[in-house]
Design an enzyme around this catalytic site. Sequence first.
Site, PDB file in Angstrom:
ATOM      1  CG  HIS A   1     -20.885   8.425  -7.687  1.00  0.00           C
ATOM      2  ND1 HIS A   1     -21.682   7.887  -8.657  1.00  0.00           N
ATOM      3  CD2 HIS A   1     -19.615   8.223  -8.084  1.00  0.00           C
ATOM      4  CE1 HIS A   1     -20.916   7.382  -9.602  1.00  0.00           C
ATOM      5  NE2 HIS A   1     -19.667   7.567  -9.279  1.00  0.00           N
TER       6      HIS A   1
ATOM      7  CB  CYS B   1      -0.104   9.302  -4.513  1.00  0.00           C
ATOM      8  SG  CYS B   1       0.149   7.665  -5.197  1.00  0.00           S
TER       9      CYS B   1
ATOM     10  CG  ASP C   1      -4.182  -0.971  -3.908  1.00  0.00           C
ATOM     11  OD1 ASP C   1      -5.152  -1.604  -3.461  1.00  0.00           O
ATOM     12  OD2 ASP C   1      -4.241  -0.302  -4.961  1.00  0.00           O
TER      13      ASP C   1
ATOM     14  CD  GLU D   1      -0.687   0.559  -6.423  1.00  0.00           C
ATOM     15  OE1 GLU D   1      -1.529   1.076  -5.674  1.00  0.00           O
ATOM     16  OE2 GLU D   1      -0.785   0.597  -7.669  1.00  0.00           O
TER      17      GLU D   1
END
Length: 580
Positions: free
Chosen positions: A186, A499, A452, A428
Site C-alpha cells: 500500500h 496493459c 504475468d 498473459e
Amino acid sequence: MSALRGIGASAGVGIGVVLKYEDAPPTYTPHAVEDVVAERQRLDAALARFREETEQLAKRMDETGADGAILRGHIAMVDDPFLREQLQNELEGGSCAEQALATVCDLFISIFSGADDELTKQRAADVADIKTHVLKLLLGVKSVDLKALPENTVLLVEELTPSMTAALDRPHVAAILTEKGGKTSHSAILSRALKIPAVLSIPGALSALENGETVIVDGETGEVFPAPDAALRAQYTEKRQQLREKAAREEAFRGKPTQTADGDPRKVYANIGTPADIDAVLAGDAEGVGLFRTEFLFLDRTAAPDEDEQFDAYQKVALAMRGKEVIIRTLDVGGDKAIPYLGMKREENPFLGFRAVRYCLAHEALYRTQLRAILRASAFGNVCIMIPLVTSLSELLRVRALVGELQAELRAENVAFDENIRIGVMIETPAACLIADLLAKHADFFSIGTNDLTGYIMAADRGNADVGYLYTVYHPAVLRAIQHIIASARQAGIPCGMCGEAAADETLIPLLVAFGLEEFSVNPASALSTRARIAEQSAARCKLIAAGALQLTTAEEVEQYLRREARQNRACGRGVKSEE
Ligand code: PEP
Ligand code: MG
C-alpha cells in the site's frame, strides 16, 4: 557513507533532510475491569472516533486525487462482526478496553502475517495501524503531527501505513524511505498516487541514517545518498530539473491525438483499480481505461460486494469516461491476490493454481453477479469485458455463453445493457499466446498482460529476487511472444492492446509500434509521456530498430541496444531530451 539501496517504488528525485518517524503503539497497564458495560461504552466511543477520523483522512486522500479506499477498508475491518465478537469476549473475560483491543488485533496480525501471499501479509500492517490509532484514542495520546512538517522532509519510517500517508503534509515531503514494504505494498501504491519519490525496503535504514542528515533519494533506481557532496548534489539537482522540464514539455501533448511521427494513430489508455482512480485518468489525459482491476473492489472487506455495489462502481467509471472505452477485467483473484473470505485453499503453487477465470467459472454465482453488474453498467458508457488468465478457447466460449444467458435474463427483466458488448481476452499465459489465432476468431480484442506473461514464459516468479535476472520483458522469448500475439490479432482483424507495465517502457515503444500495437494502457501518471514517446516514432525507424532487436540473442543485449537507440533518438533531437 556509500549509497543505501532499496526498491525504487515511486519515481522522481527528492533532496531533503531526514526525519525519523516512529509510530509505536502507546504503552498501557492492563487492569481487570468489573463494569463490562461501561468498558464496552469506552471502547465503542474510541471506535466511533476512529471511524470519524479515518473517514476524514480518506476524504482528504480523495481530494488530493489519491484513493481513500484503503482507509475505508480500515473502517470495514473494525466493523467486522468476527472482530467485534472477539472484542466482546475479551471484555466479558474481564480485560480492559486497551487489553481487549491489543489481544484481538494481535490475533489478526499473526493470522495475516502467516499467509503466503503478499497482499494478505499487508493486511497485518493495516491491523497494526488500526491498533495504534485506537489505543491512542483510548489513552488520549497525541501523535506527532505529520500534517505540519518542515520543508523538504525526507520521511524515514519502518513501514509507511496508509493512515500516515493520508495525513502527510504533501507539499513539504521531498521523499519517503522505509525499511519494509515492496513494490505492490500500500505504501508504494499511495506514494505513487501522491507522486512522492519513494525507496522502500532499505535494510537497516533507521540505524544507518540520522535525524537532520541531508540525503538524495532517487525513487527510480532505489538509491539513497547520505551526506552528498557538492558535485553529487549538483548532478541530482540537474536530474530533478530535467524531470520537471520533461514533464512540462509533455504537457504540450495534452488534448492531442496519439499518433506516430508519420501520423499513424495509436491509443494511450490508463489502468485503474477503483472508481476513485478516474480523477487521475482524466488528469493524465488518457483516452480510455485499458484495464480496470476489479479485484480491488473485493479487497479489505469481509464479504464480496453485491451486484448493486459493483454496478455502482462500474457505472461511475463508465459515466466519468463519457463514451470513451472502459475495459473491465473480471475478478483476477488468486496468485498474489488472495481474498480470505472467498475461502480459497492454500496452494503449493498459487501462480499455477486455481485463480482468475478458472476460479470464477467454478464459482458461477459469484461470476454471474459480476457479469450482470458489468452488463448493467454497459448501458451508461462504452464498456467492454476482459477475461484474465485465459489458457483455453473453452474458457472464452464459456464466458461468452454466460454473458449471453445474462443478457437474456436482463432483457426479460427490461433492464438496459449494451447488446453488442465486446468481450476480450488478456493474453498473459504461454498457452494463450500459442493459440492466439484460435482465440482471435472468438474474441473481440486482445490485451497483452506482460507482467504475468513474462513470468510464465521465463518460468520465473516475479517476486523471487534469486531469479529476478530471468524475469525480463527484453528476453527474446518474451519479445517473440509479444510479436506473435500482435500479429495474430492483426491477422484476425481484431484490436490488440497491452496493459502490463511494459506498455509504459519508453525503450520498448519503437518495438511495440513496429509490431503494430494499437493501444498502450499505462498507469495514469505515464499517459502523457507515453503519448510523447509515440509521437517521436517513425515507421521506418521503428522497423529498423525491431529488425535489429530481433537478431539479438540475450535480454542484456536487447536492453542495451534499445537504451542506446533511445539515447540516440534524443540526441538527434527527434525526441524531447530527458534524463538517463
Ligand atoms: C499483467 O499480468 O500484465 C496484468 C496487467 O495483470 P496483473 O498485473 O493485474 O496481474
Ligand atoms: Mg496478470
